[in-house]
Motif scaffolding. Structure first.
Motif, PDB file in Angstrom:
ATOM      1  N   LEU A 224       0.837  -1.207   0.000  1.00  0.00           N
ATOM      2  CA  LEU A 224       0.000   0.000   0.000  1.00  0.00           C
ATOM      3  C   LEU A 224       0.873   1.258   0.000  1.00  0.00           C
ATOM      4  CD1 LEU A 224      -2.772  -1.114   2.535  1.00  0.00           C
ATOM      5  CD2 LEU A 224      -3.056  -0.709   0.078  1.00  0.00           C
ATOM      6  N   ALA A 225       1.938   1.217   0.803  1.00  0.00           N
ATOM      7  CA  ALA A 225       2.856   2.374   0.855  1.00  0.00           C
ATOM      8  C   ALA A 225       3.560   2.569  -0.485  1.00  0.00           C
ATOM      9  CB  ALA A 225       3.888   2.171   1.969  1.00  0.00           C
ATOM     10  N   LEU A 230       4.205   5.727  -5.465  1.00  0.00           N
ATOM     11  CA  LEU A 230       4.220   5.839  -6.931  1.00  0.00           C
ATOM     12  C   LEU A 230       3.211   6.888  -7.400  1.00  0.00           C
ATOM     13  CD1 LEU A 230       4.614   2.050  -7.779  1.00  0.00           C
ATOM     14  CD2 LEU A 230       6.202   3.868  -8.445  1.00  0.00           C
ATOM     15  N   ARG A 231       2.060   6.936  -6.742  1.00  0.00           N
ATOM     16  CA  ARG A 231       1.069   7.975  -7.098  1.00  0.00           C
ATOM     17  C   ARG A 231       1.626   9.367  -6.810  1.00  0.00           C
ATOM     18  NH1 ARG A 231      -2.696   4.586  -4.178  1.00  0.00           N
ATOM     19  NH2 ARG A 231      -3.879   3.311  -5.648  1.00  0.00           N
ATOM     20  N   LEU A 237       5.713  14.820 -10.469  1.00  0.00           N
ATOM     21  CA  LEU A 237       6.393  15.020 -11.748  1.00  0.00           C
ATOM     22  C   LEU A 237       5.460  15.623 -12.789  1.00  0.00           C
ATOM     23  CD1 LEU A 237       8.645  11.867 -11.625  1.00  0.00           C
ATOM     24  CD2 LEU A 237       9.432  14.227 -11.730  1.00  0.00           C
ATOM     25  N   ARG A 238       4.186  15.268 -12.704  1.00  0.00           N
ATOM     26  CA  ARG A 238       3.226  15.912 -13.613  1.00  0.00           C
ATOM     27  C   ARG A 238       3.191  17.413 -13.339  1.00  0.00           C
ATOM     28  NH1 ARG A 238      -1.953  11.796 -13.642  1.00  0.00           N
ATOM     29  NH2 ARG A 238      -1.093  10.311 -15.146  1.00  0.00           N
ATOM     30  N   GLU A 275      -3.001   3.215 -13.057  1.00  0.00           N
ATOM     31  CA  GLU A 275      -2.719   4.568 -12.562  1.00  0.00           C
ATOM     32  C   GLU A 275      -2.188   5.499 -13.651  1.00  0.00           C
ATOM     33  OE1 GLU A 275      -3.311   5.887  -9.575  1.00  0.00           O
ATOM     34  OE2 GLU A 275      -4.238   4.043  -8.868  1.00  0.00           O
ATOM     35  N   GLY A 276      -2.070   4.981 -14.864  1.00  0.00           N
ATOM     36  CA  GLY A 276      -1.573   5.812 -15.953  1.00  0.00           C
ATOM     37  C   GLY A 276      -0.106   6.179 -15.798  1.00  0.00           C
TER      38      GLY A 276
END
Lengths: 330, 37
Positions: A224-225, A230-231, A237-238, A275-276
């Motif tokens: 989960l962490a 990663l999200r 970065l987006r 998650e793209g």
């Protein structure tokens, strides 16, 4: 009185024998690298507690040690790489590579690591200087890699961020403990290692397969962490308008004809797709090679990628970036 | 305790370590590297 005297002699005998064994282990392991002891030396000589508990541990700036057959030099900013200023030189395309001991290049000379192999490959592709900064630290999980990026890595102003994901990246963040007397003893590390192996042989510890299957249960805190990290990395970065690509490296011990950990691997890829997050699966690249798995390992007891393994990873990364050319040459 | 007992205790300890090494040889468990931190 006699009982006291005998007890003292017994204690002294045990102590002297342990001292002798400590010396024997130290002498024997000067001529034979033993994975657990080398990792222990890495932890003691090259790591320290990090200020941010989310990072847990970090490299000691400027530290150096000869570990598992390679010279490990840490630069002034705690990286196993040459020196880099935070400010990016003009006309230079800069890539930041996040990862753990695989990215670090455990057991591999620095110039044979995939980060360093990539620099001339990508420079030739792009016709300009490319820097690939190796930020790998042994035993980092994804949450620690993100915490490092958030606190420090973003300061390098990289044009692109890459992350090498390995199956044990879903392990919970380790708690860094100050080194005590017992942990200074090579004998104690060696004995602990052998007891652990014996427990595994007697079925008292989970084998690889069960261990990793458990790591990727939906409710496993480490997984989960890892997903959360990663999200966060993708979102950061987006916001910075910088591309992120995750390279999923397989556990190299058993990949042919079928991978030993298909279910955790599928879960990792599914998550990234859902998650793209741009990703590349490196498993088919290893599976398509004619060599047996053993040819990719650092040693019989250690399946970290060796120089050939790093070369395969570098080729996979370079090929992936070529297909993403518009991003690379922006 | 005399010197024979001392040698016996030392020999037993060394023997225990050697038995442990033999019984645990030939296994790879690199993921359980708790000391690596």
């Amino acid at each position: 009185m006699k009982v006291l005297r005998n007890s003292l002699i017994l204690v002294a005998t045990v102590f002297a024998t342990l001292l002798f064994l400590e010396g024997a282990v130290r002498v024997a392991l000067r001529f034979h690298s033993y994975y657990d002891v080398e990792m222990w030396k890495y932890g003691t000589l090259l790591k320290r507690q990090a200020g941010d508990p989310a990072i847990s541990h970090e490299h000691v700036p400027g530290a150096r040690a000869f570990l598992y057959g390679t010279d490990m030099r840490i630069n002034s900013k705690g990286l196993r790489d040459r020196e880099f200023e935070y400010a990016k030189p003009t006309d230079t395309y800069r890539i930041l590579f996040l990862g753990d001991s695989l990215t670090l290049g455990w057991g591999v000379d620095l110039d044979k690591t995939f980060s360093k192999r990539l620099e001339p490959m990508l420079s030739a592709d792009m016709g300009r200087k490319v820097e690939v900064i190796n930020t790998g630290v042994g035993n980092y999980n994804t949450a620690q890699e993100y915490a490092y990026f958030h606190d420090e890595g973003r300061r390098y102003d990289a044009d692109r961020v890459l992350l090498l994901y390995f199956i044990n990246d879903a392990e919970p963040t380790p708690v860094f403990k100050p080194t005590g007397l017992i942990e200074r003893s090579m004998l104690s590390v060696f004995l602990w290692s052998r007891v652990t192996k014996l427990q595994a042989r007697l079925g008292m510890r989970p084998d690889f397969r069960n261990y990793y299957e458990d790591l990727y249960r939906a409710s496993s805190p480490g997984w989960l962490a890892s997903q959360s990290a990663l999200r966060h990395l993708r979102n950061d970065l987006r916001a910075m308008n910088r591309p992120l690509t995750v390279f999923v490296c397989p556990e190299l011990r058993k990949m042919k004809p079928a991978y030993l950990f298909p279910e955790p691997h599928r879960k990792i890829l599914s998550f990234l797709a859902a998650e793209g997050i741009d990703f590349v699966d490196l498993l088919p690249r290893f599976q398509s090679r004619p060599e047996p798995e053993r040819d990719f390992w650092v040693s019989e007891e250690d399946s970290h990628p060796n120089a050939l393994g790093h070369q395969i990873i570098a080729e996979g990364v370079a090929d992936a970036l070529r297909t993403r050319g518009e991003n690379v040459k922006e | 305790m005399n010197w024979k007992h001392v040698l016996g205790v030392a020999a037993l300890l060394i023997l225990a370590v050697l038995i442990l090494v033999v019984l645990s040889s030939g296994l790879e468990q690199r993921e359980f590297n708790y000391f690596s931190r």
